[in-house]
Design a protein around this motif. Structure first.
Motif, PDB file in Angstrom:
ATOM      1  N   VAL A  50     -51.044  35.275  83.146  1.00 51.93           N
ATOM      2  CA  VAL A  50     -51.007  36.733  82.996  1.00 51.93           C
ATOM      3  C   VAL A  50     -52.266  37.347  83.593  1.00 51.93           C
ATOM      4  CG1 VAL A  50     -50.958  38.646  81.342  1.00 51.93           C
ATOM      5  CG2 VAL A  50     -49.540  36.632  80.944  1.00 51.93           C
ATOM      6  N   ALA A  53     -52.049  37.142  87.335  1.00 47.68           N
ATOM      7  CA  ALA A  53     -51.137  38.153  87.873  1.00 47.68           C
ATOM      8  C   ALA A  53     -51.813  39.520  87.946  1.00 47.68           C
ATOM      9  CB  ALA A  53     -49.879  38.239  87.013  1.00 47.68           C
ATOM     10  N   SER A  57     -52.383  41.553  91.377  1.00 48.36           N
ATOM     11  CA  SER A  57     -51.779  42.889  91.477  1.00 48.36           C
ATOM     12  C   SER A  57     -52.835  43.939  91.812  1.00 48.36           C
ATOM     13  CB  SER A  57     -51.081  43.258  90.161  1.00 48.36           C
ATOM     14  OG  SER A  57     -49.991  42.415  89.918  1.00 48.36           O
ATOM     15  N   GLY A  88     -47.974  50.229  81.253  1.00 46.49           N
ATOM     16  CA  GLY A  88     -47.804  48.798  81.049  1.00 46.49           C
ATOM     17  C   GLY A  88     -48.084  48.393  79.619  1.00 46.49           C
ATOM     18  N   LEU A 101     -42.589  36.323  79.661  1.00 46.74           N
ATOM     19  CA  LEU A 101     -42.135  37.040  80.856  1.00 46.74           C
ATOM     20  C   LEU A 101     -42.333  38.552  80.757  1.00 46.74           C
ATOM     21  CD1 LEU A 101     -40.936  36.853  83.650  1.00 46.74           C
ATOM     22  CD2 LEU A 101     -38.632  36.922  82.624  1.00 46.74           C
ATOM     23  N   PRO A 102     -41.921  39.215  79.661  1.00 45.73           N
ATOM     24  CA  PRO A 102     -42.169  40.663  79.591  1.00 45.73           C
ATOM     25  C   PRO A 102     -43.655  41.022  79.640  1.00 45.73           C
ATOM     26  CG  PRO A 102     -40.559  40.000  77.942  1.00 45.73           C
ATOM     27  CD  PRO A 102     -41.127  38.746  78.500  1.00 45.73           C
ATOM     28  N   PHE A 104     -46.044  39.227  80.994  1.00 46.40           N
ATOM     29  CA  PHE A 104     -46.470  38.919  82.359  1.00 46.40           C
ATOM     30  C   PHE A 104     -46.156  40.075  83.301  1.00 46.40           C
ATOM     31  CE2 PHE A 104     -45.479  37.243  86.580  1.00 46.40           C
ATOM     32  CZ  PHE A 104     -46.597  36.476  86.873  1.00 46.40           C
ATOM     33  N   LEU A 105     -44.944  40.627  83.194  1.00 41.63           N
ATOM     34  CA  LEU A 105     -44.519  41.705  84.093  1.00 41.63           C
ATOM     35  C   LEU A 105     -45.202  43.030  83.774  1.00 41.63           C
ATOM     36  CD1 LEU A 105     -40.682  40.958  84.291  1.00 41.63           C
ATOM     37  CD2 LEU A 105     -42.410  40.511  86.048  1.00 41.63           C
ATOM     38  N   LEU A 106     -45.328  43.354  82.474  1.00 41.57           N
ATOM     39  CA  LEU A 106     -45.839  44.669  82.086  1.00 41.57           C
ATOM     40  C   LEU A 106     -47.358  44.748  82.147  1.00 41.57           C
ATOM     41  CD1 LEU A 106     -43.451  45.351  79.081  1.00 41.57           C
ATOM     42  CD2 LEU A 106     -43.496  46.610  81.243  1.00 41.57           C
ATOM     43  N   ILE A 109     -48.461  42.418  85.892  1.00 43.23           N
ATOM     44  CA  ILE A 109     -48.074  43.043  87.165  1.00 43.23           C
ATOM     45  C   ILE A 109     -48.246  44.562  87.144  1.00 43.23           C
ATOM     46  CG2 ILE A 109     -46.219  43.346  88.845  1.00 43.23           C
ATOM     47  CD1 ILE A 109     -47.198  40.492  88.679  1.00 43.23           C
ATOM     48  N   LEU A 110     -47.560  45.252  86.214  1.00 40.20           N
ATOM     49  CA  LEU A 110     -47.552  46.723  86.220  1.00 40.20           C
ATOM     50  C   LEU A 110     -48.932  47.299  85.923  1.00 40.20           C
ATOM     51  CD1 LEU A 110     -45.835  49.292  86.480  1.00 40.20           C
ATOM     52  CD2 LEU A 110     -45.429  49.166  84.015  1.00 40.20           C
TER      53      LEU A 110
END
Length: 425
Positions: A50, A53, A57, A88, A101-102, A104-106, A109-110
């Motif tokens: 995380v 990422a 990003s 995020g 996963l959520p 990691f993405l929020l 990444i975001l």
């Protein structure tokens, strides 16, 4: 807003820039969440992914920031970037998810993308208002990012007790709200100076475009040096709470006490030293020169990494180690932007530094990932030894940096063209 700011009152810009950087600095507070996530079933590698990422990003989003500053202006861009970062955390918190996963993405990444969009804004604005104190003022502005770590870590941990009192998801919500407020307040001052404000143009006739910069060996030298220093620093940051916690608990310290001690080491000593290092190395580089400052900072950081395993097992020596490492790690964020401005032109730093900063993204892939793997293996001593020799490599690489990129341009017999008003960042 710019009409109300004059050369005499331009320190308002610094205050706004520091508030913005405080908001953006929450990425380095990630380590405060890792013990909670580990107890929830996350591996050390997952928690480091995380963080990795987010770093990547940030680096990717920064590539677009120079163009967006020109098209949108600094204030709209920082408000958009800050809102993205805040979203995020808010979405992650309000959804109540703690799955890999959520998150990691929020948050990886975001939120990381939002930081990358906004990070260059206060730097570019401050350099426009303070062309006469470039090293010092860059250090002061990026110090807000470093000092922010202390606030974010301690808010969740031993000062605010958010994680204990309201849980992980609600802590994410509180973070998102505070970030948005700081960006809205500080963003009001993110404006470029008018001609009548008495601020001279920043050497627009001595700028290299991004393409011209990529033709110079200087770019690849500072890229390699920065990547080495970033990888080592980010690898260490990801382990500097987990490793001492294990040592302290093995020596008989209770888990709760060990968490407070390591939280204080990272959230107070590392954070304060990180911020002071940005100011101090930025100011020192105005006197010593950027090249000499980078070499000195990298070499001494290598020594502190090699010593850290012998310092991490005791409360007070841990505080010392965190202070020494934090001080030098902070210097990267003051020295490399100003080194980029010196070599390739201050008016083009908004376009060129994001490319240089890809080295930080590369370091963000190598360092935390390797650190997570070695943390799972339990070989922390070897991890910090690798960090030390990465720093020595960065210092050695910098030795080959020329003092002036314009000399190289002359040797290659091509013209350094002025950056037009329409293309300045």
């Amino acid at each position: 807003m710019s009409a109300s700011i004059t050369r005499e009152s331009r320190w308002k810009i610094v205050v706004g820039a520091v508030l913005v950087q405080l908001a953006l600095g929450g990425v380095y507070a990630w380590s405060v969440f890792t013990p909670v996530l580990h107890m929830g079933g996350w591996s050390k590698t997952h928690t480091q992914l995380v963080f990795t990422a987010a770093i990547v990003s940030i680096a990717v989003a920064m590539l677009f920031s120079g163009t967006l500053i020109r098209r949108w202006g600094p204030r709209p861009l920082i408000l958009f970037g800050g809102s993205t970062l805040s979203a995020g955390y808010l979405i992650a918190g309000l959804s109540g998810t703690t799955s890999f996963l959520p998150v990691f993405l929020l948050i990886g990444i975001l939120a990381g993308f939002g930081i990358g969009l906004g990070y260059m804004v206060p730097l570019v604005v401050a350099m426009r208002w303070f062309p006469d104190r470039k090293g010092l003022i860059t250090g002061v502005v990026v110090a807000g990012f470093g000092f922010g770590v202390m606030g974010w870590v301690k808010l969740a941990d031993s000062w605010g007790h958010l994680l204990e009192n309201i849980g992980l998801s609600n802590t994410f919500v509180v973070y998102g709200i505070i970030i948005l407020l700081l960006v809205m307040i500080g963003g009001r001052y993110m404006v470029f100076p008018e001609v009548e404000a008495g601020i001279k143009s920043l050497n627009a006739t001595n700028c290299l475009t991004r393409r011209e910069m990529l033709r110079t060996p200087e770019f690849y030298i500072i890229f390699a040096a920065y990547a080495s220093l970033a990888a080592s620093g980010l690898m260490a940051v990801g382990l500097m709470k987990l490793y001492p916690m294990e040592l302290l608990m093995n020596s008989g310290v209770e888990r709760a006490s060990a968490s407070v001690i390591t939280g204080t080491a990272m959230g107070v000593f590392f954070s304060l030293a990180n911020g002071l290092g940005r100011i101090s190395w930025g100011a020192a580089s105005d006197k010593l020169g950027r090249k000499r400052s980078v070499m000195l900072m990298a070499a001494t950081q290598g020594c502190w990494f090699l010593l850290f395993p012998s310092l991490a097992g005791s409360e007070f020596t841990l505080y010392l180690g965190a202070t020494l490492i934090g001080f030098n790690f902070g210097g990267n964020f003051a020295l490399f932007p100003t080194l980029t401005a010196d070599l390739f032109g201050a008016d083009s730093v908004g376009d060129n530094y994001p490319v240089v900063n890809l080295a930080f993204g590369l370091g963000g892939i190598i360092g935390p990932t390797l650190g997570g793997v070695m943390g799972d293996l339990g070989d922390f001593t070897m991890a910090f030894t690798i960090c030390g020799f990465m720093c020595f490599a960065g210092s050695f690489i910098t030795l080959f940096l020329k003092s002036s990129v314009h000399r190289f341009a002359a040797e290659q017999d091509y013209q350094i063209e002025p950056v037009s008003n329409s293309s300045r960042s």
